[in-house]
Design an enzyme around this catalytic site. Structure first.
Site, PDB file in Angstrom:
ATOM      1  CE  LYS A  51      54.464  41.117  42.690  1.00  0.00           C
ATOM      2  NZ  LYS A  51      54.295  39.932  41.976  1.00  0.00           N
ATOM      3  CD  GLU A  79      46.379  41.900  41.970  1.00  0.00           C
ATOM      4  OE1 GLU A  79      46.190  41.182  43.066  1.00  0.00           O
ATOM      5  OE2 GLU A  79      47.664  41.585  41.372  1.00  0.00           O
ATOM      6  CG  HIS A  87      24.538  43.862  65.584  1.00  0.00           C
ATOM      7  ND1 HIS A  87      23.531  44.064  66.297  1.00  0.00           N
ATOM      8  CD2 HIS A  87      24.232  42.487  64.814  1.00  0.00           C
ATOM      9  CE1 HIS A  87      22.666  42.976  66.319  1.00  0.00           C
ATOM     10  NE2 HIS A  87      23.225  42.401  65.384  1.00  0.00           N
TER      11      HIS A  87
HETATM   12  O1  PA5 Z   1      46.899  38.276  41.150  1.00  0.00           O
HETATM   13  C1  PA5 Z   1      48.178  38.470  41.031  1.00  0.00           C
HETATM   14  O2  PA5 Z   1      48.563  38.494  40.031  1.00  0.00           O
HETATM   15  C2  PA5 Z   1      48.894  39.091  42.291  1.00  0.00           C
HETATM   16  O3  PA5 Z   1      48.143  39.028  43.440  1.00  0.00           O
HETATM   17  C3  PA5 Z   1      49.960  38.046  42.625  1.00  0.00           C
HETATM   18  O4  PA5 Z   1      49.378  36.750  42.658  1.00  0.00           O
HETATM   19  C4  PA5 Z   1      50.983  38.128  43.712  1.00  0.00           C
HETATM   20  O5  PA5 Z   1      51.521  39.575  43.408  1.00  0.00           O
HETATM   21  C5  PA5 Z   1      51.945  37.272  43.982  1.00  0.00           C
HETATM   22  O6  PA5 Z   1      52.585  37.173  42.881  1.00  0.00           O
HETATM   23  P1  PA5 Z   1      53.673  35.823  42.414  1.00  0.00           P
HETATM   24  O7  PA5 Z   1      52.578  34.353  42.566  1.00  0.00           O
HETATM   25  O8  PA5 Z   1      54.331  35.988  41.187  1.00  0.00           O
HETATM   26  O9  PA5 Z   1      54.174  35.543  43.699  1.00  0.00           O
END
Ligand code: PA5
Length: 384
Positions: A381, A265, A286
């Site tokens: 989202k 990410e 394995h």
């Molecule tokens: O790393 C990130 O920014 C994302 O993975 C968020 O943590 C994830 O989308 C969840 O978002 P939030 O904490 O706003 O609910």
């Protein structure tokens, strides 16, 4: 301290040296973002006040409840998963359940298995607006209100950014217990904020030691930068498009998933990035190792092992398994870096996770991308 063995990374010193200007620039960017306070994860290991507040609230939670349900997803859950698995205290009596997905079957299973009278819900969302988390909260609150009535407010702890989002609105309206996620700390870099710290304190993890280890990684991150440089060069110049994280030790089972989220990410942007793949030794010797050795030469492996105690036959076998796989990979043209943990304690895990956060941020700067945003994740989202 955790130690790194770079001897099987298959890069020549000259290739590393040729990148020294870019490395210096990326390190200067890290320094600036840390010293200016623009990027908040650097400061988290030094937040004594948060440590104390977590302890005070957790004391009450441990006294009153049998179950702690954490609702959160992505950066708001995977770090807790990794650390609670690795550091689970043998004398802990509080049951921890982490629910990320709004899967109706899992939710029903939880509701059947627990007594809501003896349950605390810690809802975690930086934005306070993530649909999976807010929907799960609505669902659990309906059940909670049915069971305990007006007292439901005493069962809820909210971890979210201040002055923003639906969750903070709820905190203000209902006067709920609130832990803040600082505005300049991004989801997958938030494990040392209240996101990880509060539930970990509740289950009895020594969070002071955890932060001490994380602080050590902040104070000396040469190996994090070196490992980032190696991954960057292997990807850019040698076609290593897959970063395998192979951990040896059942306690580290969830660490690979945490790393995969962080690496993917943060760095998967603008057509760039390495695909992370989490796997476990010796089990995957394995299965997947066949592909690592004899399949396409597109992988770099990070091995993580725990130094065995003297005379510990099982621990010694785990170490031999790891060393053997690293050697076989090397001889098959699959480069690797091996990290050895002196033990599986709080300080070591704190250092390990913070080192990987720094490595990721550094690699992002080398790549010329912003490691802290997630525009594609936000796009999804919007479609939901
Ligand atoms: O790393 C990130 O920014 C994302 O993975 C968020 O943590 C994830 O989308 C969840 O978002 P939030 O904490 O706003 O609910």
């Amino acid at each position: 301290m955790i130690s790194f063995d770079f001897s099987k990374c298959s890069l020549k010193d000259s290739e590393m040296e040729a990148l020294s200007k870019e490395v210096a620039k990326a390190r200067a960017t890290l320094k600036k973002e840390r010293e200016s306070g623009a990027v908040g994860f650097w400061a988290l290991p030094f937040d004594e006040d948060l440590l104390i507040r977590c302890r005070n609230v957790a004391k009450d939670i441990r006294y009153r409840f049998q179950n702690l349900i954490v609702l959160g997803i992505g950066g708001s859950s995977v770090g807790l998963r990794a650390l609670s698995r690795a550091l689970w205290p043998s004398d802990n009596r509080l049951r921890l359940l982490i629910q990320e997905s709004p899967d109706p079957q899992s939710v029903e299973k939880i509701l059947k298995a627990i007594d809501l009278n003896r349950t605390c819900i810690n809802v975690i969302s930086k934005s306070g607006a993530t649909i999976e988390t807010t929907t799960l909260l609505d669902h659990f609150l309906t059940a909670l209100k049915d069971k305990v009535g007006e007292k439901w407010r005493d069962h809820v702890v909210v971890t979210t950014e201040q002055n923003k989002g639906k969750l903070f609105g709820l905190v203000e309206k209902e006067k709920l217990i609130h832990f803040e996620i600082p505005e300049n700390v991004d989801g997958r870099f938030s494990v040392f904020s209240a996101v990880g710290l509060f539930p970990l304190t509740c289950i009895g993890v020594n969070t002071q030691k955890l932060l001490k280890g994380a602080a050590r990684a902040v104070d000396n991150h040469d190996n994090a930068c070196r490992n980032g440089t190696i991954h960057y060069l292997l990807n850019k110049n040698h076609g290593k498009t897959i970063s395998v994280m192979m951990t040896y030790g059942d306690a580290l089972k969830e660490f690979g998933g945490w790393y995969a989220q962080l690496w993917a990410e943060s760095l998967g942007k603008e057509g760039k990035g390495q695909t992370p793949l989490a796997c476990q030794g010796p089990q995957d010797q394995h299965s997947l190792a066949q592909l690592f050795l004899d399949g396409p030469k597109d992988k770099v492996v990070t091995f993580i092992k725990v130094a065995p105690q003297r005379g510990d036959k099982l621990g010694e076998l785990m170490e031999r398994e790891c060393n053997a796989t690293a050697q076989a990979c090397f001889e098959s043209g699959c480069p690797s870096v091996t990290i050895t943990l002196p033990s599986l304690d709080e300080e070591t895990l704190g250092e390990l996770l913070m080192t990987h956060q720094i490595q990721t941020a550094f690699t992002g700067h080398l790549m010329g991308i912003n490691p802290y945003d997630q525009p594609a994740v936000e796009r999804i989202k919007k479609f939901i």
